[in-house]
Motif scaffolding. Structure first.
Motif, PDB file in Angstrom:
ATOM      1  N   GLU A 285       5.455  13.258  -5.070  1.00  0.00           N
ATOM      2  CA  GLU A 285       5.970  14.091  -3.985  1.00  0.00           C
ATOM      3  C   GLU A 285       4.907  14.403  -2.930  1.00  0.00           C
ATOM      4  N   ALA A 286       3.636  14.286  -3.306  1.00  0.00           N
ATOM      5  CA  ALA A 286       2.552  14.543  -2.352  1.00  0.00           C
ATOM      6  C   ALA A 286       2.247  13.330  -1.473  1.00  0.00           C
ATOM      7  N   ALA A 287       2.979  12.245  -1.686  1.00  0.00           N
ATOM      8  CA  ALA A 287       2.710  11.013  -0.917  1.00  0.00           C
ATOM      9  C   ALA A 287       2.946  11.207   0.576  1.00  0.00           C
ATOM     10  N   SER A 288       3.859  12.097   0.955  1.00  0.00           N
ATOM     11  CA  SER A 288       4.154  12.304   2.371  1.00  0.00           C
ATOM     12  C   SER A 288       2.926  12.794   3.132  1.00  0.00           C
TER      13      SER A 288
ATOM     14  N   SER B 256       0.828  -1.213   0.000  1.00  0.00           N
ATOM     15  CA  SER B 256       0.000   0.000   0.000  1.00  0.00           C
ATOM     16  C   SER B 256       0.858   1.257   0.000  1.00  0.00           C
ATOM     17  N   THR B 257       1.936   1.237   0.784  1.00  0.00           N
ATOM     18  CA  THR B 257       2.839   2.387   0.824  1.00  0.00           C
ATOM     19  C   THR B 257       3.471   2.623  -0.536  1.00  0.00           C
ATOM     20  N   SER B 258       3.875   1.543  -1.192  1.00  0.00           N
ATOM     21  CA  SER B 258       4.461   1.652  -2.526  1.00  0.00           C
ATOM     22  C   SER B 258       3.455   2.235  -3.509  1.00  0.00           C
ATOM     23  N   LYS B 259       2.195   1.784  -3.429  1.00  0.00           N
ATOM     24  CA  LYS B 259       1.153   2.291  -4.326  1.00  0.00           C
ATOM     25  C   LYS B 259       0.937   3.784  -4.123  1.00  0.00           C
ATOM     26  N   VAL B 260       0.889   4.213  -2.870  1.00  0.00           N
ATOM     27  CA  VAL B 260       0.708   5.631  -2.568  1.00  0.00           C
ATOM     28  C   VAL B 260       1.863   6.459  -3.128  1.00  0.00           C
TER      29      VAL B 260
ATOM     30  N   ALA C 125      -6.057   2.935   5.567  1.00  0.00           N
ATOM     31  CA  ALA C 125      -6.064   4.338   5.137  1.00  0.00           C
ATOM     32  C   ALA C 125      -5.228   4.529   3.875  1.00  0.00           C
ATOM     33  N   LEU C 126      -4.069   3.898   3.836  1.00  0.00           N
ATOM     34  CA  LEU C 126      -3.220   4.014   2.651  1.00  0.00           C
ATOM     35  C   LEU C 126      -3.867   3.377   1.429  1.00  0.00           C
ATOM     36  N   GLU C 127      -4.454   2.214   1.622  1.00  0.00           N
ATOM     37  CA  GLU C 127      -5.092   1.512   0.507  1.00  0.00           C
ATOM     38  C   GLU C 127      -6.264   2.327  -0.040  1.00  0.00           C
ATOM     39  N   ALA C 128      -7.090   2.871   0.865  1.00  0.00           N
ATOM     40  CA  ALA C 128      -8.255   3.642   0.429  1.00  0.00           C
ATOM     41  C   ALA C 128      -7.847   4.930  -0.280  1.00  0.00           C
ATOM     42  N   THR C 129      -6.899   5.655   0.282  1.00  0.00           N
ATOM     43  CA  THR C 129      -6.461   6.902  -0.366  1.00  0.00           C
ATOM     44  C   THR C 129      -5.772   6.602  -1.690  1.00  0.00           C
ATOM     45  N   GLY C 130      -5.019   5.514  -1.739  1.00  0.00           N
ATOM     46  CA  GLY C 130      -4.364   5.139  -2.987  1.00  0.00           C
ATOM     47  C   GLY C 130      -5.371   4.819  -4.076  1.00  0.00           C
ATOM     48  N   THR C 131      -6.471   4.140  -3.696  1.00  0.00           N
ATOM     49  CA  THR C 131      -7.511   3.808  -4.679  1.00  0.00           C
ATOM     50  C   THR C 131      -8.208   5.071  -5.188  1.00  0.00           C
ATOM     51  N   PHE C 132      -8.555   5.985  -4.258  1.00  0.00           N
ATOM     52  CA  PHE C 132      -9.149   7.258  -4.678  1.00  0.00           C
ATOM     53  C   PHE C 132      -8.174   8.029  -5.566  1.00  0.00           C
ATOM     54  N   GLY C 133      -6.921   8.091  -5.136  1.00  0.00           N
ATOM     55  CA  GLY C 133      -5.927   8.846  -5.888  1.00  0.00           C
ATOM     56  C   GLY C 133      -5.713   8.303  -7.279  1.00  0.00           C
ATOM     57  N   ASN C 134      -5.696   6.982  -7.406  1.00  0.00           N
ATOM     58  CA  ASN C 134      -5.526   6.371  -8.725  1.00  0.00           C
ATOM     59  C   ASN C 134      -6.667   6.767  -9.659  1.00  0.00           C
ATOM     60  N   LEU C 135      -7.890   6.808  -9.107  1.00  0.00           N
ATOM     61  CA  LEU C 135      -9.048   7.227  -9.886  1.00  0.00           C
ATOM     62  C   LEU C 135      -8.923   8.691 -10.306  1.00  0.00           C
ATOM     63  N   LEU C 136      -8.565   9.543  -9.365  1.00  0.00           N
ATOM     64  CA  LEU C 136      -8.504  10.981  -9.643  1.00  0.00           C
ATOM     65  C   LEU C 136      -7.349  11.332 -10.582  1.00  0.00           C
TER      66      LEU C 136
ATOM     67  N   ALA D 142      -1.119  15.617  -8.688  1.00  0.00           N
ATOM     68  CA  ALA D 142      -0.817  14.815  -7.517  1.00  0.00           C
ATOM     69  C   ALA D 142      -1.299  15.469  -6.224  1.00  0.00           C
ATOM     70  N   LYS D 143      -1.045  16.763  -6.057  1.00  0.00           N
ATOM     71  CA  LYS D 143      -1.423  17.438  -4.804  1.00  0.00           C
ATOM     72  C   LYS D 143      -2.940  17.531  -4.640  1.00  0.00           C
ATOM     73  N   PRO D 144      -3.694  18.018  -5.639  1.00  0.00           N
ATOM     74  CA  PRO D 144      -5.157  18.033  -5.479  1.00  0.00           C
ATOM     75  C   PRO D 144      -5.740  16.635  -5.270  1.00  0.00           C
ATOM     76  N   ALA D 145      -5.180  15.656  -5.967  1.00  0.00           N
ATOM     77  CA  ALA D 145      -5.668  14.283  -5.819  1.00  0.00           C
ATOM     78  C   ALA D 145      -5.407  13.769  -4.405  1.00  0.00           C
ATOM     79  N   ALA D 146      -4.248  14.096  -3.843  1.00  0.00           N
ATOM     80  CA  ALA D 146      -3.924  13.660  -2.487  1.00  0.00           C
ATOM     81  C   ALA D 146      -4.867  14.295  -1.471  1.00  0.00           C
ATOM     82  N   ASP D 147      -5.121  15.590  -1.608  1.00  0.00           N
ATOM     83  CA  ASP D 147      -6.006  16.286  -0.669  1.00  0.00           C
ATOM     84  C   ASP D 147      -7.429  15.753  -0.747  1.00  0.00           C
ATOM     85  N   MET D 148      -7.917  15.562  -1.965  1.00  0.00           N
ATOM     86  CA  MET D 148      -9.272  15.050  -2.129  1.00  0.00           C
ATOM     87  C   MET D 148      -9.395  13.612  -1.614  1.00  0.00           C
ATOM     88  N   SER D 149      -8.377  12.830  -1.835  1.00  0.00           N
ATOM     89  CA  SER D 149      -8.416  11.432  -1.392  1.00  0.00           C
ATOM     90  C   SER D 149      -8.454  11.340   0.123  1.00  0.00           C
ATOM     91  N   VAL D 150      -7.645  12.129   0.789  1.00  0.00           N
ATOM     92  CA  VAL D 150      -7.639  12.129   2.256  1.00  0.00           C
ATOM     93  C   VAL D 150      -9.009  12.570   2.785  1.00  0.00           C
TER      94      VAL D 150
END
Length: 338
Positions: free
Chosen positions: A84-87, A74-78, A107-118, A125-133
């Motif tokens: 750079e927004a993975a942190s 999951s960490t690798s996927k994120v 949490a990582l798996e769910a945000t990664g799935t949302f992020g992949n979609l977005l 990357a940054k907007p996708a990370a914020d929206m996913s969280v």
């Protein structure tokens, strides 16, 4: 009273005392036997408890290593999805067990799935990370507010981001084509005339979802002292602990798997060779027994003839000549086999 040694119906009092003594001895033996059996059962129970404990420890180690492996994936996927927004996502996941009742891996798996979609529909990357969280936090709030599982809420939110309106109605969110177009126009994502692309639709849907779930937002924190959310927090913390323990064991397990993958082909070759050898031995044995049957079988008629002649002569003894011929033929067959 009858004196010691006196007879009563042929049995002396001394005999009675001897009988009582023997009964006492027998009773003692029974007590000793009972204690021995009890001790054996206690030993068996202890051994069984130790065996179950060993199995339990083995299962925990296996689960811990699996949890650590999943967390690594999951960490690798994120990292790949958000760059750079993975942190930002990783920092959120570290406190997810207490904040939203989800383990770090969840949490990582769910945000990664949302992020992949977005990311797939063109968000950075940054907007996708914020929206996913935000979506993952909202899922826990919706689950708490509506008394459903976080997975159900996550699935409904993912559906809403791609324009599927039905799943979110259960959570009080009403999305349709008209509201999406109006929101996209207000956000400057559309001219109000053309068909919404996936990017504009997702951003409009996100804004509407956040607006229409205002009552549920923050519900997990508000009710975190309740039994249901305390259980979610405890379960998430336990999963985090397993992953942390498994992380220490993961290098050993990885090395062990590598060694086994090298040994397995060799073990397979040895097993196949052994089976082939056994097959050859069985074939040779079948051949030997077949030859013996071919040699000895025809001689059975001599034995039968000897018995028949003996019976025909009204004698219970077999004909000696038939038996002798049979014995001679058996000896010849054995020598032939050798």
């Amino acid at each position: 009273p009858i004196a010691n040694g006196a007879s009563q119906g042929g049995v002396t009092v001394a005999d009675d005392f001897d009988l009582v003594g023997r009964i006492r001895l027998d009773t003692t033996d029974i007590d000793n036997l009972g204690a021995s059996v009890t001790g054996q059962f206690r030993g068996m129970a202890a051994a069984a408890a130790a065996a179950f404990a060993a199995v339990g420890v083995g299962d925990f180690i296996r689960d811990a290593v699996g949890a650590a492996s999943d967390l690594g994936e999951s960490t690798s996927k994120v990292g790949v999805v958000f760059g750079e927004a993975a942190s930002t996502v990783e920092e959120f996941a570290k406190g997810a067990s207490r904040a939203i009742g989800q383990s770090r891996n969840q949490a990582l798996e769910a945000t990664g799935t949302f992020g992949n979609l977005l990311r797939s529909i063109g968000l950075g990357a940054k907007p996708a990370a914020d929206m996913s969280v935000s979506m993952v936090k909202l899922a826990s709030d919706l689950a708490s507010f509506n008394n459903v599982s976080p997975d159900e809420a996550l699935q409904a939110l993912r559906s809403g981001l791609v324009g599927e309106t039905e799943p979110l109605k259960k959570f009080g969110v009403n999305l349709n084509e008209a509201t999406l177009k109006a929101k996209a126009l207000k956000m400057g994502l559309s001219d109000g005339k053309s068909v919404l692309d996936s990017n504009a639709k997702a951003q409009a849907a996100y804004a509407l979802i956040m607006e229409q779930t205002s009552l549920a937002q923050g519900d997990f924190a508000r009710t975190s002292s309740g039994l249901a959310n305390q259980q979610r927090i405890l379960s998430a913390q336990f999963d985090d602990s397993k992953a942390a323990i498994g992380d220490g064991l993961l290098p050993i397990a990885t090395e062990l798997v590598g060694v086994m993958s090298e040994l397995l082909p060799k073990a397979t070759d040895i097993a196949v060779a052994g089976i082939e050898h056994i097959t050859d031995v069985i074939g040779q044995a079948r051949e030997v027994f077949g030859r013996a049957a071919d040699v000895i079988g025809p001689q059975m008629s001599d034995l039968w003839e000897g018995w028949r002649v003996g019976i025909a002569g009204v004698s219970l003894e077999p004909d000696a000549s038939g038996l002798e011929r049979f014995a001679e033929h058996v000896a010849e067959a054995v020598m032939d086999i050798r």
